[in-house]
Design a protein around this motif. Structure first.
Motif, PDB file in Angstrom:
ATOM      1  N   ALA A  52       0.064   0.605   9.511  1.00  0.00           N
ATOM      2  CA  ALA A  52      -1.204   0.378   8.810  1.00  0.00           C
ATOM      3  C   ALA A  52      -2.058   1.645   8.826  1.00  0.00           C
ATOM      4  O   ALA A  52      -2.691   2.003   7.823  1.00  0.00           O
ATOM      5  CB  ALA A  52      -1.950  -0.794   9.472  1.00  0.00           C
ATOM      6  N   ARG A  53      -2.067   2.349   9.957  1.00  0.00           N
ATOM      7  CA  ARG A  53      -2.822   3.606  10.046  1.00  0.00           C
ATOM      8  C   ARG A  53      -2.239   4.677   9.122  1.00  0.00           C
ATOM      9  O   ARG A  53      -2.963   5.474   8.535  1.00  0.00           O
ATOM     10  CB  ARG A  53      -2.812   4.122  11.497  1.00  0.00           C
ATOM     11  CG  ARG A  53      -3.654   3.283  12.437  1.00  0.00           C
ATOM     12  CD  ARG A  53      -5.146   3.411  12.084  1.00  0.00           C
ATOM     13  NE  ARG A  53      -5.651   4.733  12.402  1.00  0.00           N
ATOM     14  CZ  ARG A  53      -6.296   5.056  13.500  1.00  0.00           C
ATOM     15  NH1 ARG A  53      -6.529   4.125  14.411  1.00  0.00           N
ATOM     16  NH2 ARG A  53      -6.720   6.290  13.685  1.00  0.00           N
ATOM     17  N   ALA A  89      -0.616   4.059   6.355  1.00  0.00           N
ATOM     18  CA  ALA A  89      -0.981   3.671   4.990  1.00  0.00           C
ATOM     19  C   ALA A  89      -2.405   4.107   4.670  1.00  0.00           C
ATOM     20  O   ALA A  89      -2.682   4.660   3.591  1.00  0.00           O
ATOM     21  CB  ALA A  89      -0.820   2.152   4.813  1.00  0.00           C
ATOM     22  N   GLN A  90      -3.321   3.885   5.625  1.00  0.00           N
ATOM     23  CA  GLN A  90      -4.716   4.356   5.457  1.00  0.00           C
ATOM     24  C   GLN A  90      -4.759   5.854   5.184  1.00  0.00           C
ATOM     25  O   GLN A  90      -5.444   6.334   4.284  1.00  0.00           O
ATOM     26  CB  GLN A  90      -5.506   4.119   6.746  1.00  0.00           C
ATOM     27  CG  GLN A  90      -6.265   2.818   6.825  1.00  0.00           C
ATOM     28  CD  GLN A  90      -7.004   2.716   8.178  1.00  0.00           C
ATOM     29  OE1 GLN A  90      -7.175   3.713   8.885  1.00  0.00           O
ATOM     30  NE2 GLN A  90      -7.421   1.508   8.521  1.00  0.00           N
ATOM     31  N   ALA A  91      -3.999   6.603   6.018  1.00  0.00           N
ATOM     32  CA  ALA A  91      -4.057   8.061   5.941  1.00  0.00           C
ATOM     33  C   ALA A  91      -3.496   8.568   4.612  1.00  0.00           C
ATOM     34  O   ALA A  91      -3.984   9.556   4.056  1.00  0.00           O
ATOM     35  CB  ALA A  91      -3.294   8.675   7.113  1.00  0.00           C
ATOM     36  N   THR A 133      -5.275  12.088  17.646  1.00  0.00           N
ATOM     37  CA  THR A 133      -5.448  12.728  16.333  1.00  0.00           C
ATOM     38  C   THR A 133      -6.436  13.885  16.511  1.00  0.00           C
ATOM     39  O   THR A 133      -6.882  14.163  17.622  1.00  0.00           O
ATOM     40  CB  THR A 133      -6.008  11.726  15.298  1.00  0.00           C
ATOM     41  OG1 THR A 133      -7.380  11.452  15.643  1.00  0.00           O
ATOM     42  CG2 THR A 133      -5.219  10.427  15.291  1.00  0.00           C
ATOM     43  N   ARG A 143       0.737  -1.717  13.659  1.00  0.00           N
ATOM     44  CA  ARG A 143      -0.545  -0.995  13.731  1.00  0.00           C
ATOM     45  C   ARG A 143      -0.389   0.436  13.243  1.00  0.00           C
ATOM     46  O   ARG A 143      -1.232   0.962  12.512  1.00  0.00           O
ATOM     47  CB  ARG A 143      -1.027  -0.931  15.182  1.00  0.00           C
ATOM     48  CG  ARG A 143      -1.772  -2.144  15.638  1.00  0.00           C
ATOM     49  CD  ARG A 143      -2.483  -1.769  16.949  1.00  0.00           C
ATOM     50  NE  ARG A 143      -3.222  -2.912  17.443  1.00  0.00           N
ATOM     51  CZ  ARG A 143      -4.392  -2.824  18.053  1.00  0.00           C
ATOM     52  NH1 ARG A 143      -4.955  -1.640  18.249  1.00  0.00           N
ATOM     53  NH2 ARG A 143      -5.009  -3.897  18.481  1.00  0.00           N
ATOM     54  N   PRO A 167       0.798  -1.231   0.000  1.00  0.00           N
ATOM     55  CA  PRO A 167       0.000   0.000   0.000  1.00  0.00           C
ATOM     56  C   PRO A 167       0.828   1.277   0.000  1.00  0.00           C
ATOM     57  O   PRO A 167       0.312   2.319  -0.404  1.00  0.00           O
ATOM     58  CB  PRO A 167      -0.839  -0.124   1.279  1.00  0.00           C
ATOM     59  CG  PRO A 167      -0.176  -1.164   2.111  1.00  0.00           C
ATOM     60  CD  PRO A 167       0.508  -2.093   1.159  1.00  0.00           C
ATOM     61  N   THR A 227      -3.285   6.883   1.737  1.00  0.00           N
ATOM     62  CA  THR A 227      -3.849   6.315   0.520  1.00  0.00           C
ATOM     63  C   THR A 227      -5.373   6.299   0.554  1.00  0.00           C
ATOM     64  O   THR A 227      -6.007   6.003  -0.452  1.00  0.00           O
ATOM     65  CB  THR A 227      -3.365   4.856   0.322  1.00  0.00           C
ATOM     66  OG1 THR A 227      -3.832   4.065   1.426  1.00  0.00           O
ATOM     67  CG2 THR A 227      -1.860   4.783   0.262  1.00  0.00           C
ATOM     68  N   GLY A 228      -5.964   6.617   1.726  1.00  0.00           N
ATOM     69  CA  GLY A 228      -7.411   6.458   1.904  1.00  0.00           C
ATOM     70  C   GLY A 228      -8.212   7.547   1.171  1.00  0.00           C
ATOM     71  O   GLY A 228      -7.669   8.492   0.646  1.00  0.00           O
ATOM     72  N   LEU A 233       5.412  -2.396   4.234  1.00  0.00           N
ATOM     73  CA  LEU A 233       4.226  -2.015   3.441  1.00  0.00           C
ATOM     74  C   LEU A 233       4.623  -1.350   2.122  1.00  0.00           C
ATOM     75  O   LEU A 233       3.768  -0.806   1.426  1.00  0.00           O
ATOM     76  CB  LEU A 233       3.318  -1.091   4.258  1.00  0.00           C
ATOM     77  CG  LEU A 233       2.693  -1.700   5.522  1.00  0.00           C
ATOM     78  CD1 LEU A 233       1.795  -0.682   6.218  1.00  0.00           C
ATOM     79  CD2 LEU A 233       1.892  -2.968   5.194  1.00  0.00           C
TER      80      LEU A 233
END
Lengths: 229, 229
Positions: free
Chosen positions: B221-222, B224-226, B200, B218, B13, B228-229, B55
């Motif tokens: 992963a957060r 990556a979310q931020a 946050t 963890r 990701p 690419t989300g 990742l």
């Protein structure tokens, strides 16, 4: 292997002798997360302890937070501050020899805090008040009728090494000083080799630059001579 | 292994993203042999860097003198002082995210000496003058049009953790704060586990006590979310 077997058999020139070795840096707290440290890795003290055990001595090894693995075949006491190191050494007496290879902090912070010191956003700067630490080498060297027959100090200097180390021997009252130049350019502090000068009542003897393990073996052999000769 | 393969294939990701991670303590010299340090082992920053690389991110890893091995698959810059760390981070920009996990010293000693400070035999005590170090987290958070889209700070606190960390997020201008309690009783600083609260703009989220590797995963992963989300 031979040394380890010899030691295990209670044999060797130092069989029946008790030697205390101090090693490593000490850490002096400023607050729960900060401390004052020094660049000692503990490598030379560890090598001396290992070599003495290899010659059959019973070794009490009092070490600050070192970066090298603990030696085998010795009795380990781990400490953090100079004051803890002093107490551990005194508890380990009597001894036939004490080798003070640790880089003990000269001072500790008397206004260390129990909570982390924080920037207050107003540019206020910390103020540290110091007090002298116990002088373990001088204290052992002056310990009267119970004084160990051989007391050896180390002198890590960055300038005028021989003069400073010779003066240190007299000032502390110890028998020998192992002096070395720890100027950053030498790479000795934290490195794998050491270039030392052994200072005794008979004068100064400069050894070649050698791996710290070999410096430890040479010094252990000299200690064995002194204690049994 | 899957993560390593994924990263090697330029997949995952975070493929194509550049993340800077700072880690470890800084050391601030007092003289050639003494320095001020802190108890950070570098374990948490190293775990975050490893997880981000896993990742698929390109990771610039700027580390002080840590006690844990360097992570694989990252571009390493080793520094000693806070000032060196700042320069290394600025040189590594631009980035998609900067994770400031290092325990950077707040102050350095401005009267550090080139030769070893010696006891003068008259009981005189050292006097250290301090100046504030650059605030890397605040500087990155305020860096204008080139500001990385995600800036994450860490807050190691010993008291009133949530309040201090929440205030820190606002004061520094960063996006997230990873807060933890490093009181000696927790065993977290220098230990293998961590119990963090992620702060946050949406509030505080407390994670269970986990191995530092899992906290790193963890957090990665957060991130990556931020991104690419």
């Amino acid at each position: 292997i031979i040394a380890a077997m010899t030691a295990a058999l209670g044999d060797g020139p130092l069989a029946g002798k008790h030697v205390i070795v101090t090693s490593g840096p000490t850490h002096e707290p400023i607050d729960p997360v900060r401390y004052i440290a020094n660049r000692s890795s503990g490598a030379q003290g560890t090598a001396v302890a290992r070599a003495l055990a290899g010659l059959g001595a019973r070794v009490s090894f009092v070490t600050g937070p070192a970066q090298v693995p603990l030696p085998d075949g010795v009795e380990v006491t781990q400490v953090e501050t100079a004051r803890e190191m002093r107490d551990a050494v005194m508890s380990a007496l009597p001894a036939d020899a004490v080798i003070c290879a640790a880089a003990v902090a000269d001072w500790h912070v008397i206004n260390a805090t129990q909570t982390k010191i924080k920037k207050d956003g107003q540019g206020r700067l910390p103020h540290l008040d110091f007090a002298e630490n116990p002088d373990i080498l001088a204290e052992i060297s002056a310990s009267g009728p119970a004084r160990p027959p051989l007391v050896v100090g180390f002198a890590a200097e960055t300038d005028d090494v021989l003069a400073h180390a010779t003066a240190k021997r007299l000032r502390k009252g110890c028998d020998w000083i192992v002096a070395n130049d720890v100027s950053p350019a030498t790479g000795i502090m934290g490195g794998t080799e050491n270039a030392v000068t052994l200072i005794t009542a008979d004068g100064a003897e400069t050894w070649p630059r050698l791996p710290k393990a070999e410096v430890g073996e040479r010094l252990a052999a000299r200690i064995a001579q002194a204690l049994t000769g």
